[in-house]
Motif scaffolding. Sequence first.
Motif, PDB file in Angstrom:
ATOM      1  N   GLY A  97     -27.474 -16.872   6.008  1.00 16.98           N
ATOM      2  CA  GLY A  97     -27.873 -17.775   4.805  1.00 16.98           C
ATOM      3  C   GLY A  97     -27.326 -17.835   4.192  1.00 16.98           C
ATOM      4  O   GLY A  97     -26.531 -18.762   3.618  1.00 16.98           O
ATOM      5  N   VAL A  98     -27.429 -16.081   3.542  1.00 17.26           N
ATOM      6  CA  VAL A  98     -26.534 -15.987   1.818  1.00 17.26           C
ATOM      7  C   VAL A  98     -25.789 -15.755   2.210  1.00 17.26           C
ATOM      8  O   VAL A  98     -24.945 -15.979   1.253  1.00 17.26           O
ATOM      9  N   VAL A  99     -25.292 -14.437   2.564  1.00 16.81           N
ATOM     10  CA  VAL A  99     -24.387 -14.166   2.306  1.00 16.81           C
ATOM     11  C   VAL A  99     -23.005 -14.261   3.055  1.00 16.81           C
ATOM     12  O   VAL A  99     -21.662 -14.564   2.240  1.00 16.81           O
ATOM     13  N   ASN A 100     -23.328 -14.935   4.597  1.00 21.41           N
ATOM     14  CA  ASN A 100     -22.017 -15.896   4.623  1.00 21.41           C
ATOM     15  C   ASN A 100     -20.923 -17.180   4.039  1.00 21.41           C
ATOM     16  O   ASN A 100     -20.588 -17.223   4.203  1.00 21.41           O
ATOM     17  N   ASN A 101     -22.706 -17.617   4.065  1.00 24.85           N
ATOM     18  CA  ASN A 101     -22.496 -18.929   3.570  1.00 24.85           C
ATOM     19  C   ASN A 101     -22.064 -18.769   2.149  1.00 24.85           C
ATOM     20  O   ASN A 101     -20.847 -20.071   2.027  1.00 24.85           O
ATOM     21  N   ARG A 102     -22.324 -17.696   0.747  1.00 25.31           N
ATOM     22  CA  ARG A 102     -22.143 -17.445  -0.164  1.00 25.31           C
ATOM     23  C   ARG A 102     -20.757 -17.327  -0.060  1.00 25.31           C
ATOM     24  O   ARG A 102     -19.788 -18.159  -1.152  1.00 25.31           O
ATOM     25  N   PHE A 103     -20.686 -16.750   0.222  1.00 29.04           N
ATOM     26  CA  PHE A 103     -18.946 -16.384   0.787  1.00 29.04           C
ATOM     27  C   PHE A 103     -17.942 -16.865   1.139  1.00 29.04           C
ATOM     28  O   PHE A 103     -17.245 -17.182   0.196  1.00 29.04           O
ATOM     29  N   VAL A 104     -18.513 -18.470   2.147  1.00 25.01           N
ATOM     30  CA  VAL A 104     -17.818 -19.480   2.579  1.00 25.01           C
ATOM     31  C   VAL A 104     -17.554 -19.957   1.756  1.00 25.01           C
ATOM     32  O   VAL A 104     -16.316 -20.951   0.913  1.00 25.01           O
ATOM     33  N   GLU A 105     -18.830 -20.260   0.688  1.00 25.77           N
ATOM     34  CA  GLU A 105     -18.700 -20.952  -0.419  1.00 25.77           C
ATOM     35  C   GLU A 105     -17.634 -20.916  -1.731  1.00 25.77           C
ATOM     36  O   GLU A 105     -16.709 -21.651  -2.135  1.00 25.77           O
ATOM     37  N   ALA A 106     -17.656 -19.478  -2.049  1.00 26.02           N
ATOM     38  CA  ALA A 106     -16.718 -18.835  -2.609  1.00 26.02           C
ATOM     39  C   ALA A 106     -14.928 -19.114  -2.309  1.00 26.02           C
ATOM     40  O   ALA A 106     -14.111 -19.037  -3.075  1.00 26.02           O
ATOM     41  N   LEU A 107     -14.489 -19.041  -1.405  1.00 22.69           N
ATOM     42  CA  LEU A 107     -13.561 -19.373  -0.543  1.00 22.69           C
ATOM     43  C   LEU A 107     -13.060 -20.791  -0.413  1.00 22.69           C
ATOM     44  O   LEU A 107     -11.899 -20.902  -0.694  1.00 22.69           O
ATOM     45  N   GLN A 108     -13.927 -21.421   0.012  1.00 18.29           N
ATOM     46  CA  GLN A 108     -13.811 -22.361  -0.303  1.00 18.29           C
ATOM     47  C   GLN A 108     -12.939 -23.331  -1.705  1.00 18.29           C
ATOM     48  O   GLN A 108     -12.327 -24.260  -1.827  1.00 18.29           O
ATOM     49  N   ALA A 109     -14.310 -22.384  -2.957  1.00 21.07           N
ATOM     50  CA  ALA A 109     -13.730 -23.379  -4.205  1.00 21.07           C
ATOM     51  C   ALA A 109     -12.885 -22.391  -4.066  1.00 21.07           C
ATOM     52  O   ALA A 109     -11.654 -22.538  -5.726  1.00 21.07           O
ATOM     53  N   ALA A 110     -12.273 -21.264  -4.175  1.00 21.94           N
ATOM     54  CA  ALA A 110     -10.215 -21.045  -4.117  1.00 21.94           C
ATOM     55  C   ALA A 110      -9.434 -21.807  -3.019  1.00 21.94           C
ATOM     56  O   ALA A 110      -8.625 -20.754  -3.181  1.00 21.94           O
ATOM     57  N   GLY A 111      -9.566 -22.042  -2.181  1.00 19.88           N
ATOM     58  CA  GLY A 111      -8.590 -23.305  -2.008  1.00 19.88           C
ATOM     59  C   GLY A 111      -8.615 -23.364  -0.422  1.00 19.88           C
ATOM     60  O   GLY A 111      -7.394 -23.889   0.056  1.00 19.88           O
ATOM     61  N   VAL A 112      -9.476 -21.997   0.103  1.00 17.45           N
ATOM     62  CA  VAL A 112      -9.576 -21.886   1.804  1.00 17.45           C
ATOM     63  C   VAL A 112     -10.359 -22.579   2.196  1.00 17.45           C
ATOM     64  O   VAL A 112     -11.333 -22.267   2.460  1.00 17.45           O
ATOM     65  N   ASN A 113     -10.379 -22.923   3.225  1.00 21.01           N
ATOM     66  CA  ASN A 113     -10.387 -23.745   4.465  1.00 21.01           C
ATOM     67  C   ASN A 113     -10.987 -23.034   5.173  1.00 21.01           C
ATOM     68  O   ASN A 113     -11.174 -22.436   6.554  1.00 21.01           O
ATOM     69  N   ALA A 114     -12.285 -21.762   4.681  1.00 16.24           N
ATOM     70  CA  ALA A 114     -12.974 -21.161   4.838  1.00 16.24           C
ATOM     71  C   ALA A 114     -14.164 -21.808   5.989  1.00 16.24           C
ATOM     72  O   ALA A 114     -14.703 -23.105   6.064  1.00 16.24           O
ATOM     73  N   VAL A 115     -14.508 -20.996   7.370  1.00 22.64           N
ATOM     74  CA  VAL A 115     -15.380 -21.673   8.030  1.00 22.64           C
ATOM     75  C   VAL A 115     -16.584 -20.005   8.388  1.00 22.64           C
ATOM     76  O   VAL A 115     -15.556 -19.027   8.968  1.00 22.64           O
TER      77      VAL A 115
END
Length: 267
Positions: free
Chosen positions: A80-98
Amino acid sequence: MIVIKIGGGEGIDPRRTAEEIAALWREGQRFVIVHGGSHVTNELSEQLGHPAQFITSPSGHTSRRTDPQTLDIFMMAYCGVVNNRFVEALQAAGVNAVGLSGVDGGLLRGKRKAAIRAVENGRTRVIRDDYTGTVEEVNASLLATLLDQGYLPVVTPPALSYEGEAINVDGDRAAACIAVALKAEQLIFLSNVPGLLRDVTDPESLISDIARHRLEEFDSFAEGRMKKKLLGAQEALDGGVGRVVIGDARGEEAIHGALNGKGTVIG
Ligand code: ADP
């Protein structure tokens, strides 16, 4: 293929590596990210009034006591916290992270320990409602499918037991298992220390190179959780991974540093 495990200890924010990961990703480097979440789990446990407990096995290994309530908190923190926040940051950096936990698509499967032994005040107690285990199988085709479609997989514990239960597993050994399954050339562990230290209290005492066949000789320097990293390193090397680097997640350019051999290089 590279597997990068970013630790979840105090002082590490995986999001700090997002821009660097995005740059590597744009260069066309293929990799899978695995992360931990121990510090957030400890904090959340405290806030929810179910403080973290650690148990010591008769062989001296320390692990998180994972009763059903702790498993819920563990999933809140890691997924809920670490994975979602990390994916959020990667998406903001332009990576289509899952983001994926080991439960998703049966990504990480392993054996749940039927009973664990805990040593308390010199007496051994058997605990049966603990949800911990070890990853043995990786659904590599799920990761390959995502990578082939241009998605960056960001993987977190828990894993799935053969009975279909979520289990707390060691992230370092899970990353090693993934690296073997994907036939990775490298496995990078980024933690809150510069690498394997001769003296854990002295950051200057870095052991910079270890020949793979001599890894066991260095086990005596590792305490606590570092032992799991060395075990993961051994499992990865035995499974065909070319080299393992234990590096520092906290500085600038942490990933580039580790790829360039900054930290403890085992190979
Ligand atoms: P992460 O959650 O980042 O993967 P861990 O907490 O699992 O990291 O492992 C790193 C910890 O291992 C360090 O914070 C340190 O306290 C401990 N450690 C024990 N022995 C050593 C050693 N010889 N060298 C470096 N770190 C060590």
